[in-house]
Design a protein around this motif. Structure first.
Motif, mmCIF file in Angstrom:
data_model
loop_
_atom_site.group_PDB
_atom_site.id
_atom_site.type_symbol
_atom_site.label_atom_id
_atom_site.label_comp_id
_atom_site.label_asym_id
_atom_site.label_seq_id
_atom_site.Cartn_x
_atom_site.Cartn_y
_atom_site.Cartn_z
ATOM 1 N N UNK A 1 -0.198 4.056 -2.666
ATOM 2 C CA UNK A 1 -0.484 5.429 -2.199
ATOM 3 C C UNK A 1 0.349 6.457 -2.962
ATOM 4 N N UNK B 1 -11.192 7.304 8.443
ATOM 5 C CA UNK B 1 -10.240 8.318 8.904
ATOM 6 C C UNK B 1 -10.938 9.396 9.738
ATOM 7 N N UNK C 1 1.183 10.035 9.725
ATOM 8 C CA UNK C 1 1.330 11.385 9.196
ATOM 9 C C UNK C 1 0.757 12.349 10.226
ATOM 10 N N UNK D 1 -4.411 1.593 0.609
ATOM 11 C CA UNK D 1 -4.047 2.883 1.192
ATOM 12 C C UNK D 1 -4.212 2.876 2.708
ATOM 13 N N UNK D 2 -3.437 3.763 3.354
ATOM 14 C CA UNK D 2 -3.501 3.953 4.804
ATOM 15 C C UNK D 2 -4.194 5.274 5.105
ATOM 16 N N UNK D 3 -4.401 5.529 6.396
ATOM 17 C CA UNK D 3 -5.006 6.803 6.784
ATOM 18 C C UNK D 3 -4.163 7.992 6.333
ATOM 19 N N UNK D 4 -2.872 7.814 6.292
ATOM 20 C CA UNK D 4 -2.012 8.947 5.914
ATOM 21 C C UNK D 4 -2.355 9.447 4.513
ATOM 22 N N UNK D 5 -2.835 8.544 3.664
ATOM 23 C CA UNK D 5 -3.171 8.949 2.301
ATOM 24 C C UNK D 5 -4.369 9.899 2.298
ATOM 25 N N UNK E 1 0.807 -1.228 0.000
ATOM 26 C CA UNK E 1 0.000 0.000 0.000
ATOM 27 C C UNK E 1 0.833 1.268 0.000
ATOM 28 N N UNK F 1 -1.072 6.894 -6.460
ATOM 29 C CA UNK F 1 -2.300 7.687 -6.488
ATOM 30 C C UNK F 1 -2.010 9.151 -6.149
ATOM 31 N N UNK G 1 -8.419 10.198 -6.102
ATOM 32 C CA UNK G 1 -7.052 9.918 -6.555
ATOM 33 C C UNK G 1 -6.809 8.410 -6.596
ATOM 34 N N UNK G 2 -7.288 7.723 -5.571
ATOM 35 C CA UNK G 2 -7.068 6.271 -5.529
ATOM 36 C C UNK G 2 -7.803 5.564 -6.675
ATOM 37 N N UNK H 1 1.521 18.228 7.341
ATOM 38 C CA UNK H 1 1.928 18.339 5.927
ATOM 39 C C UNK H 1 1.595 19.728 5.443
ATOM 40 N N UNK I 1 -5.242 11.734 4.882
ATOM 41 C CA UNK I 1 -4.824 12.954 5.589
ATOM 42 C C UNK I 1 -3.920 13.836 4.732
ATOM 43 N N UNK I 2 -3.268 13.241 3.768
ATOM 44 C CA UNK I 2 -2.394 14.007 2.870
ATOM 45 C C UNK I 2 -3.204 14.951 1.999
ATOM 46 N N UNK I 3 -4.429 14.525 1.695
ATOM 47 C CA UNK I 3 -5.264 15.314 0.788
ATOM 48 C C UNK I 3 -6.092 16.345 1.547
ATOM 49 N N UNK I 4 -6.587 17.332 0.803
ATOM 50 C CA UNK I 4 -7.351 18.397 1.447
ATOM 51 C C UNK I 4 -8.738 17.925 1.848
#
Lengths: 429, 429
Positions: free
Chosen positions: A9, B222, A314, B190-194, A5, A12, B207-208, A317, B196-199
């Motif tokens: 990630x 999340x 995370x 994907x993980x939660x960080x993915x 993953x 994506x 994206x995924x 960011x 959280x990375x996005x707005x």
């Protein structure tokens, strides 16, 4: 050493234009495993070695391409991968508590997220071993403890376990690779098979003494312990270095063995015990005439808590506007504290009283004295350059010293073996 | 990957003239860890790889010489080391019970004893994982189970764990190295960080899907699970492949999620759950609308029994007169059965009823049919030549098939999760 993953990630995120957002990941433990009173950070030096060599080679790239796991664009990026960010964290050997920001990894999302699995694999295993070993070291109250559990851990784990146990106060290991790679003192003499190979116990003891001298330790419980001890002293004389007992009720067996050795005049012959010991068994032998302990299964498997439970999250960011945003999962049972953090251990009269975790602005510097304590994080990697103080044999020795000094600061109740609360509270400010 | 005492024993045995006595070592377990009903042999293929590459190179020899660990004579012998004996044992994936002669290593004392640590490291870890995984596979009753615990095991253990879990019936792993080396199917999104990375969560989901298609699995917890599911279906449509739930009371959360998905028309969207699962939690979710499980910590740490407890003992050796002598330790708590052994699983009406272990003369052949059962040992190494059926991806698939077939033979009570007696008795004849 990557979970799939992480790559999906990045793929994506490349598509959505977020893959290279500056990001901060943090490794921490939500709780102390086994309701222990403190944890021990171990594995940092090994993790830094992994970062240095973290590359995607031809074989890896071919696998990813052939199995259509990632895009062509990501394959190109992986082929050039080299971590170029910053890492700071608790010095190896330092203690940790729930929420301690043990490792802080800063870089683009892509370059930092791809280290998730390897960072956690190293920290979770090595710290699990150190968490168990520190309790055994304390329970032994100064008597030497050797790690001999290689056979109860997978091959490379065994080497890592020997290293982590040494950092947490063990004196030696049976594992030769740990001696060669990390400079850990090695020990070992003979197993039961050696006695059984010979036509008599006396012949086996004589053979061992011929090569290792009378200072060696003879394993005396293959047949009958009393007869074994008598034979050992007959063959070696009263100057025999030691005997090892590996079966039976060790308190009783050790007391009988000591009395017999003394009656034979071997008052200086030391007794090592080695059968299924853990911190509780060691504590239970405190009043017994035991001179040294050998610990196997329980130390290499974390004595009931085989993984330290650290996570890699995370926490902050940048957005497209360049502003830093603290982020965290919101679910009740797994919520995390958003934001970049620094940590100090507050001391009163030299005794630890609080783990203070301060959420800060990006790259804020910390005045530990003003915060009333000792700063806990040290620089590990700067701009992709690894600080080599923490590597190799030297790093292991520094970690062992750090561990001993930090344990000295703990309040006495931290050394209770029973389940309970962390020795000091973690306070987020 | 060697414990120091193996080398000191060879050194001393060289001195006494016994080092090259033909010998038979046996790996077995005195009991099943965690009072389980059966054990699973795993790691055999990995062990054979280790035997093939077991050498003492320049760096190792230099370390041993510089630290005066062994004699010059032994250094010469180690420099030429290559296992030249025979190994037979239970096929990988086969079940075992207390006393089953899982591995039988025959060679000179010296060449066989030096494999002790590596044999046990591999078998004890891999079997511990397989012992846990087989219970999870059965508890899942046909629903797919994926191994995703790499981060809770040290780096190489993680790869071995993925392999062992697959042999014991798991369907996939998150570990890419296990896919590349052993052909295990890999998974991960994907993980939660993915998120959280996005707005926003919607942007992350989009994206995924852009990269992995609507058949992907979206992690919806999340922020708020209900809103996460609504957002997922808004972005992906009702053809979304799956959602993953990683927090909360999974039985409740899964039921709510299923009802919501159905009400939104996403009746074919599958639900994967992944938070701290073990065999008991999986069994507890039997009646829940869960389509797949992801298991981490508990499978890679053996679900409470992180080492299988196998030992490697000298059971027979020649004397100077050429006669074979069965040998074994005599102490009460660790006694072993002397002598070379073969083993048969006796079946009645296709159901296993007994593990028959027969002490035999040296190299006696076995008529399994006459003994009333299925022969359990297969040749692994002959005269130092490894049988390559058991290696690589092919060996893993054979082991997975062997495991499934052997589990089918068990009586129903073998699948109780509670602590208890072995499913069939071991009888020494």
């Amino acid at each position: 050493m990557t979970d799939r993953y992480e790559l999906t990630m990045i793929d994506a995120a490349m598509r959505s234009g977020t893959a290279f957002r500056p990001s901060v990941f943090e490794a921490f433990a939500r709780r102390l495993p086994g309701a222990r009173r403190y944890g021990v950070v171990a594995g940092t030096g090994r993790f830094l070695d992994r970062v240095a060599e973290f590359r995607f080679g031809d074989a890896e790239l071919r696998f990813l391409r052939d199995h259509r796991i990632v895009s062509a664009e990501l394959l190109d990026w992986l082929a050039d991968y080299r971590f170029s960010g910053d890492i700071r964290g608790y010095a190896e050997g330092e203690l940790y508590f729930p929420g301690s920001p043990i490792l802080v990894v800063e870089g683009t999302f892509a370059e930092a997220v791809v280290l998730e699995t390897v960072a956690l694999s190293v920290l979770n295993y090595d710290s699990a071993v150190a968490n168990a070993a520190t309790r055994m070291t304390r329970a032994a109250k100064g008597r030497p403890v050797a790690e001999m559990g290689s056979r109860r851990a997978s091959e490379e784990s065994a080497v890592a376990a020997a290293r982590a146990a040494y950092i947490a106060g063990f004196d030696a290991t049976s594992n030769l690779a740990a001696g060669a790679r990390w400079g850990i003192p090695t020990m070992g003499t003979a197993a039961h098979s050696f006695t059984l190979l010979h036509d008599s116990e006396a012949e086996a003891f004589q053979a061992q003494i011929d090569v290792l001298g009378v200072g060696t330790t003879l394993l005396v419980d293959t047949y009958d312990i009393e007869q074994g001890i008598r034979t050992a002293i007959e063959v070696a004389g009263t100057g025999l270095g030691g005997i090892r007992l590996d079966s039976g009720d060790l308190a009783e067996v050790a007391a009988d063995a000591r009395a017999l050795l003394d009656s034979l005049g071997a008052t200086g012959t030391r007794i090592t015990v080695t059968s299924d010991l853990d911190e509780y068994a060691i504590a239970g032998l405190q009043a017994s005439p035991v001179d040294a302990y050998g610990v196997g299964t329980s130390v290499v498997t974390g004595s009931g808590a085989p993984a330290a439970g650290m996570v890699y999250k995370l926490v902050a960011r940048q957005g497209d506007d360049g502003a830093w945003v603290g982020v965290g999962k919101r679910s009740e049972d797994k919520a995390s504290h958003p934001g970049e953090k620094v940590a100090v251990r507050r001391l009163e009269g030299g005794v630890a009283v609080e783990e203070a975790v301060l959420v800060t602005d990006h790259r804020a510097t910390l005045d530990a004295a003003a915060a009333g304590g000792r700063a806990l994080q040290v620089p590990l990697v700067a701009g992709g350059e690894i600080d080599d103080r923490w590597l190799g044999h030297g790093g292991v020795e520094l970690a062992r010293e750090r561990h001993a000094a930090s344990v000295e600061e703990l309040p006495v109740e931290a050394h209770r073996l029973a389940r309970g609360e962390p020795a000091i509270p973690t306070v987020f400010r």
